[in-house]
Structures are given as structure tokens and as C-alpha cells.
Design an enzyme around this catalytic site. Sequence first.
Site, mmCIF file in Angstrom:
data_model
loop_
_atom_site.group_PDB
_atom_site.id
_atom_site.type_symbol
_atom_site.label_atom_id
_atom_site.label_comp_id
_atom_site.label_asym_id
_atom_site.label_seq_id
_atom_site.Cartn_x
_atom_site.Cartn_y
_atom_site.Cartn_z
ATOM 1 N N GLY A 69 0.787 -1.214 0.000
ATOM 2 C CA GLY A 69 0.000 0.000 0.000
ATOM 3 C C GLY A 69 0.824 1.271 0.000
ATOM 4 O O GLY A 69 0.451 2.261 -0.635
ATOM 5 N N CYS A 332 4.775 6.448 17.337
ATOM 6 C CA CYS A 332 6.011 6.600 18.092
ATOM 7 C C CYS A 332 7.112 6.972 17.109
ATOM 8 O O CYS A 332 7.449 6.185 16.234
ATOM 9 C CB CYS A 332 6.358 5.305 18.820
ATOM 10 S SG CYS A 332 7.777 5.448 19.901
#
Length: 411
Positions: A69, A332
Site C-alpha cells: 500500500g 512513536c
Amino acid sequence: MSAYLDHAATTPVRPEVAEVYRQELSRLGNPSALHTAGRAARARVEEAREQLAAAVDADPAEVLFTSGGTEADNLAVKGAYWARRAADPARTAVAVSAIEHHAVLEAASWLGEHEGAEVLELPVAPSGALDPAGVETAFDRGDLALASIMWANNETGVIQPIAELAARARHAGVPLHSDAVQAIGKVPVRFHASGVDALSLTGHKVGAPVGTGALIARRDFAMTPVEHGGGQERGVRSGTLSVAEASALALAVELAVAVQEAEAQRLAALRDRLLGAAATIEGVAVTGPVENRGITEWLPSHAHLTVAGADADALLAGLDMAGVAASSGAACQSGVQQPSHVLTAMGYRGEQARAAVRFSLGHTSTEDDVDAALAVLEQVAGAARRVFDAGRGSARRAAATSRTPVHPGSL
């Protein structure tokens, strides 16, 4: 692991797909070669292309195989922007929803930083649905080269009205790309019927190996190559095609689409059971869609929660120690936890956006998985709150002894 509830991140490879992949690995032939083995390999690639096209309501010539993707998103966003700007230098803006996957957001941001593109972030309502006024404003501009709006959000599962958006984009003369990575196999995804100009999909969300994917693009969706080489895949995606990956992807999508309706009902029942019980736990709230039932549609596979006064890292660590695999809406980066850009765009405050948990269901999910999560969620949430409170207390004590004044609102 007692319960794997992170299928939106990746889902197990289907046994039938693994077998096709294994068989192809034992065969020889470069699909670009002209000898017998090469022609046979090319034939199998084209069979996979036809199989995938049929599953998503596209023509085989509209299927471009990619590594997943992210590559498909980058090819659509960057490639289409370059091609549109080359054809019309006045087209210098790109519109993306504020809740896009980073593959789209970062591609658009790169165009802004390196190509001088103006990047328009389309706002969303608290439910996660696109703000119609923002869409109208963007599409009414005469300098828009491309719009990219995801079919369904990877964190919350909110589904956008893609067919309506595609019709509006076409009326404005703006090509529309949609990241459909999370939608394939969960809701009906029909390329021609949707009206979009291009959509991205990946294999490892539907039971194919990681590293498989495709960009489905209309033949008049002009793109400039992002990388250069042998000119495979309509001259815009060079590289030797993997027969094994193409075959595995096509079969996985076909299988997922074939059972989509029944599977959606099964997963929605599991999701609603999980959410119903979770919502009774102190401090746990369901994000977005459940507050707007009948208004905002959402994926049957996603259960997205916030836990007041907790921290995502502590929540996920606690669940993991209890044998439950889940995910968070928080990103993160460089070891520093950041609030979820999706929840921030929906209006959640910093602490709320850092306290999200996503349980996502897939083709191997069972009632036992849901039971395992519910059996530990209240205890884990309580422990995560204590960790968060202890951290805030330590920060306040450090601030009190510091020579540098710290504003209380920053703690």
C-alpha cells in the site's frame, strides 16, 4: 498469545494463499523474458491480474502490481501530481484528508517541501467523517492537481462516502485517489462503481504475504514514474514482477471479497460484543462512530477506544503481558510518543489522543479472542492509569525542584 486482535496491522496468511505462493516459488521464469519459461511466467502474472481485477470491479489493464500500500500511495500521489502539473503548470495544490495514513500524508508533505506544492488538509468532524464544507472549498479551487481521501480509516475504522466524493471530484475536474487498504474484504469495494480514478490496496491485510499490493488506476489517470527502470506496469512502476506475489495477492483478495458480506456480519457481532462490554468499564469510551450511529459508517472489524487517565504504551504493554495483541492510535517517532494525528483531527485533546487502543478483528478472530481481551481490559486499564498518574507526579516533583519554571499546563 491468548488473543491476536491486531488484524488491521497484519493478518495471518490464508492456507490456500500460502500454498499458491509455495508452488510459484518452485517455478522458474522472468515474466519479461521471451523464452518459454518467461512466457509461461508472464501468462501466470496476467492470470493473476485478471483475477484481481474481477474481484475489485476493474479492467485487467487497470491493475498495477506494487510492493504494498505504501508504494501504491506514493505512486498515486506523487506520480499523479507530477503528471498533472506537467500538463497544466497552474495545478500546484494537493488535497488530502487530515486523517490519512502516513503513506499519503508524508508523500503530500514531501511534495510540499521539495516540489513547492500547496498541501490542503481536509478537516473532519468529531465523528471522523469529512467536513463537507472543507471538501467543497478545496474542490472549487482551480489549482488542485489531485485529491487523496482514504476509503476507511486505519485507526478508527470510519468509512468515507467515496462515491459521493468521487462524483464531486469528477465534476470539478480533479482526479481522486483513495487508499482502500483497510476497506478491501471488510466492505464492498468496487472500483468502477465507486467512480474514483485510482485506489491502493495491500495483500497482508487480507491474507497474502507482506510485500504484495496493487494500485488500481484508470487508464487515463496519468502518472509520472516515481522510480525508473525497465518500464514494467504501464511504464510507471519498473521492476521484475514476482509471479508468486502477484498470484498470492490475487487469490487472497478474491477469497476475502467472496466472503465479505457474511464475514462482515460475523465480525460486526464480535466487535459490538467487545465494545458493549468495554464501554461499561470506568473511563473507557468508544471513539467517533458509535456516538453517531446511523450517521457515520465504520468498518465491522474495528473497535477503537480511549481510556481516560491512561497512557497507550502502558495499555499495550499490559495487554501484551496478558497475552492480548492490540494496537494504539498513537505514533512513536524517534522514541517519543506523539498524539494520534487522527484523534487530534477529530478534536481529541492531547491526553485523550495518547490514550487510544485499537482492537481489530480478522478472518481468524473468534469469540474466545474477544473474551480474552475483555477478561483483562479492566485490570490493564487500571494499572495503566496508575502508571500515568505516577509519571505525572514525578514530572511535577521534577518541575518543583528545577530552577527553570514549568507551566502546569505542560505536564
